[in-house]
Write a protein that holds these residues in place. Sequence first.
Motif, PDB file in Angstrom:
ATOM      1  N   CYS A  57       8.171  -0.561  16.422  1.00  0.00           N
ATOM      2  CA  CYS A  57       9.277   0.483  15.977  1.00  0.00           C
ATOM      3  C   CYS A  57      10.531  -0.090  16.645  1.00  0.00           C
ATOM      4  O   CYS A  57      10.665  -0.609  17.667  1.00  0.00           O
ATOM      5  CB  CYS A  57       8.911   1.800  16.599  1.00  0.00           C
ATOM      6  SG  CYS A  57       7.014   2.330  16.199  1.00  0.00           S
ATOM      7  N   PHE A 115      13.189   1.252  17.550  1.00  0.00           N
ATOM      8  CA  PHE A 115      14.003   1.821  18.679  1.00  0.00           C
ATOM      9  C   PHE A 115      13.027   1.266  19.896  1.00  0.00           C
ATOM     10  O   PHE A 115      13.866   1.729  21.285  1.00  0.00           O
ATOM     11  CB  PHE A 115      13.983   3.149  18.431  1.00  0.00           C
ATOM     12  CG  PHE A 115      12.819   3.954  18.054  1.00  0.00           C
ATOM     13  CD1 PHE A 115      11.972   4.166  19.066  1.00  0.00           C
ATOM     14  CD2 PHE A 115      12.613   4.133  16.627  1.00  0.00           C
ATOM     15  CE1 PHE A 115      10.427   4.808  18.759  1.00  0.00           C
ATOM     16  CE2 PHE A 115      11.161   4.687  16.517  1.00  0.00           C
ATOM     17  CZ  PHE A 115      10.116   5.092  17.362  1.00  0.00           C
ATOM     18  N   CYS A 116      11.963   0.920  19.955  1.00  0.00           N
ATOM     19  CA  CYS A 116      10.993   1.117  21.150  1.00  0.00           C
ATOM     20  C   CYS A 116      10.929  -0.429  21.994  1.00  0.00           C
ATOM     21  O   CYS A 116      10.677  -1.359  21.501  1.00  0.00           O
ATOM     22  CB  CYS A 116       9.660   1.596  20.741  1.00  0.00           C
ATOM     23  SG  CYS A 116       8.562   1.898  22.061  1.00  0.00           S
ATOM     24  N   VAL A 145       8.761  -0.259  24.607  1.00  0.00           N
ATOM     25  CA  VAL A 145       7.320  -0.495  25.020  1.00  0.00           C
ATOM     26  C   VAL A 145       6.473  -1.808  24.667  1.00  0.00           C
ATOM     27  O   VAL A 145       5.994  -2.220  25.626  1.00  0.00           O
ATOM     28  CB  VAL A 145       6.540   0.851  24.569  1.00  0.00           C
ATOM     29  CG1 VAL A 145       5.051   0.704  24.944  1.00  0.00           C
ATOM     30  CG2 VAL A 145       6.951   2.169  25.090  1.00  0.00           C
ATOM     31  N   PRO A 146       6.688  -2.267  23.695  1.00  0.00           N
ATOM     32  CA  PRO A 146       5.951  -3.465  23.119  1.00  0.00           C
ATOM     33  C   PRO A 146       6.386  -4.579  24.172  1.00  0.00           C
ATOM     34  O   PRO A 146       5.805  -5.592  24.627  1.00  0.00           O
ATOM     35  CB  PRO A 146       6.351  -3.982  21.676  1.00  0.00           C
ATOM     36  CG  PRO A 146       6.575  -2.482  21.216  1.00  0.00           C
ATOM     37  CD  PRO A 146       7.193  -1.787  22.161  1.00  0.00           C
ATOM     38  N   GLN A 172      -0.858   3.656  24.680  1.00  0.00           N
ATOM     39  CA  GLN A 172       0.379   3.789  23.730  1.00  0.00           C
ATOM     40  C   GLN A 172      -0.053   4.147  22.181  1.00  0.00           C
ATOM     41  O   GLN A 172       0.788   4.674  21.439  1.00  0.00           O
ATOM     42  CB  GLN A 172       1.076   2.615  23.859  1.00  0.00           C
ATOM     43  CG  GLN A 172       1.698   2.197  25.367  1.00  0.00           C
ATOM     44  CD  GLN A 172       2.507   3.000  25.722  1.00  0.00           C
ATOM     45  OE1 GLN A 172       3.367   3.917  25.104  1.00  0.00           O
ATOM     46  NE2 GLN A 172       2.816   3.078  27.290  1.00  0.00           N
ATOM     47  N   ILE A 173      -0.963   3.752  21.731  1.00  0.00           N
ATOM     48  CA  ILE A 173      -1.699   3.850  20.415  1.00  0.00           C
ATOM     49  C   ILE A 173      -3.050   3.904  20.543  1.00  0.00           C
ATOM     50  O   ILE A 173      -3.838   3.103  19.999  1.00  0.00           O
ATOM     51  CB  ILE A 173      -0.656   2.813  19.700  1.00  0.00           C
ATOM     52  CG1 ILE A 173      -1.331   2.691  18.234  1.00  0.00           C
ATOM     53  CG2 ILE A 173      -1.276   1.407  20.307  1.00  0.00           C
ATOM     54  CD1 ILE A 173      -0.133   2.195  17.162  1.00  0.00           C
ATOM     55  N   GLN A 207       8.310  11.284  14.700  1.00  0.00           N
ATOM     56  CA  GLN A 207       9.914  10.562  14.932  1.00  0.00           C
ATOM     57  C   GLN A 207      10.972  11.013  13.820  1.00  0.00           C
ATOM     58  O   GLN A 207      11.853  11.241  14.608  1.00  0.00           O
ATOM     59  CB  GLN A 207       9.360   8.871  14.768  1.00  0.00           C
ATOM     60  CG  GLN A 207       8.393   8.254  15.390  1.00  0.00           C
ATOM     61  CD  GLN A 207       8.633   8.991  17.218  1.00  0.00           C
ATOM     62  OE1 GLN A 207       9.386   9.235  17.765  1.00  0.00           O
ATOM     63  NE2 GLN A 207       7.411   8.113  17.731  1.00  0.00           N
ATOM     64  N   ARG A 253       8.612   2.493  10.941  1.00  0.00           N
ATOM     65  CA  ARG A 253       7.307   3.321  11.141  1.00  0.00           C
ATOM     66  C   ARG A 253       6.572   3.318   9.707  1.00  0.00           C
ATOM     67  O   ARG A 253       6.881   3.739   8.778  1.00  0.00           O
ATOM     68  CB  ARG A 253       7.647   4.784  11.430  1.00  0.00           C
ATOM     69  CG  ARG A 253       8.487   5.305  12.695  1.00  0.00           C
ATOM     70  CD  ARG A 253       7.684   4.992  13.955  1.00  0.00           C
ATOM     71  NE  ARG A 253       6.691   6.135  13.940  1.00  0.00           N
ATOM     72  CZ  ARG A 253       5.887   6.151  15.097  1.00  0.00           C
ATOM     73  NH1 ARG A 253       5.832   5.279  16.096  1.00  0.00           N
ATOM     74  NH2 ARG A 253       5.086   7.293  15.209  1.00  0.00           N
TER      75      ARG A 253
HETATM   76 FE1  F3S Z   1       6.621   2.331  20.719  1.00  0.00          FE
HETATM   77 FE2  F3S Z   1       6.254   2.732  18.212  1.00  0.00          FE
HETATM   78 FE3  F3S Z   1       4.289   1.516  19.844  1.00  0.00          FE
HETATM   79  S1  F3S Z   1       7.031   4.100  19.619  1.00  0.00           S
HETATM   80  S2  F3S Z   1       4.710   2.476  21.962  1.00  0.00           S
HETATM   81  S3  F3S Z   1       6.069   0.330  19.389  1.00  0.00           S
HETATM   82  S4  F3S Z   1       3.811   2.901  18.017  1.00  0.00           S
END
Ligand code: F3S
Length: 461
Positions: free
Chosen positions: A175, A177-178, A180-181, A215-216, A283, A295
């Motif tokens: 994603c 914006f994210c 987390v990866p 997370q998924i 989102q 997405r």
């Molecule tokens: Fe972030 Fe998208 Fe994964 S919001 S945690 S990259 S599904």
Amino acid sequence: MAFELFSTMNRVYIKTYGCQMNERDSEQVASSLRDRGYSIVDTEYDADVVLLNTCSVRDQAEQKAIGKAGYLKKHKKDNPNFLIGVMGCMAQNRGAELFDRLPDLDLVVGTQKFHRVPDHLDNMIQSMNGQGPRPSSVLDLGEEAGSQNTIRDHIGKKGQVQAFVSIMQGCNMNCAFCIVPKTRGRERARPIQEIVDEVIGLAESGVKEITLLGQIVTSYGRRDFPVVNGKSPFVQLLEKIEEIPGIERIRFTSPHPRGFKQDLVEAYRDLSKLCEYVHLPLQAGCNKTLRAMNRPYTKERYREIVDSLRAMVPSMYFSTDIIVGFPGETEADFNETAAMFDDIAFDMAYIFKYSIRTGTPAETMPDQIPQEEKERRNQVLLDLLHKHSLARNEGLVGTTEQVLVEGPAKKGDKYVGHTRGWRNAIFDANERLVGQLVDLKIDRATASTVYGDLVLAGVEA
Ligand code: F3S
Ligand code: SAH
């Protein structure tokens, strides 16, 4: 002598800024430190070591933690052996740069190294006890195979009726914006049997409600375990947990629309313990914005999932995540999102103002949205959420809903619990009812809470 010194230096305070996964990671660190003879304390003022476990998803939590760490250094004046650590997503995200920002920092431990915290503290404290020089700071950020299997121990609070169980780490999506990866790495699943054993242990200690975390979660084990009878590994896991005696309620967070298939929709019909509540991040409700966010679904597909869940379980409750003010989101794009948000009538939602994260694709996208406009859009969605949440709760007045009695409410002498649809409930109860599933006759509601009386006929009060 060494032991005495050690015993006066083993009080650890862990402060968590972030999501349930961060909370769960902190619990694991607390549990492993206790096993090593440390005591976990409730404030920094009683502590010899403070560990900050900090989220990186938005800038705000990072700024809070940096402020806190700066402020903590005053404890070093009174207690020269006082240690400060940062762990988790912010540690992973910022790494060595944190030592430049915070020269008094002693320890930076990443998301795959939580289990190494006791060793690091032992080593640092031992070297101080030897009256040696103050230990040099430690930076431990590497990847570690199998680290997903190290988040498994619980602190075993007396009377605990709900627990989080981490089933996987990481996320392979991108994603735009994210962060987390980057902070959590690639998807790694724990084996089904290990998770089941953990839940059995929790059930034996009195836990009634389990929330599976990842997370998924819809991607759980999809590369490691086969599909069986058309059921994904995640649905197989839910089925196994359904069978565990003592567990009465199952929840999970978060699924992804892309992996939300018919087998999971049917699980809501077939598994009686699976609560009729889903947190499904949307989102944006505008295909152009979804595409820009990378997405991989359309608003139509998302709507289809909602409709199929409602067809299966008419009383289904829906929660979501929305980001307002993503780069390039025009007024018209936002209005489309707001219209969809209104139309689905979410019962619950986490609405975020887009926050620039260094190193993500969205960082450098043109047409960043001004802060005041993000605030405005945020407020539009909050008002819609209030309307729908209030309507849903008012619709419950006069009905009876099962609640799990969780414990005393924060204020006053009432008790608190949640319905299966995760509505917050306040009522009169007593200590003996904690951990029991009891019917609540609802007589009053606000947007955030339902109130009423427990129906105690046939219940051991
Ligand atoms: Fe972030 Fe998208 Fe994964 S919001 S945690 S990259 S599904
Ligand atoms: N898949 C994970 C997402 C973790 S981040 C999960 O649902 O557990 C949680 C939410 O934070 C995301 O769904 C998104 O809505 C929001 N978010 C992520 N990055 C963001 C950013 N840069 N700015 C604002 N909100 C963000």
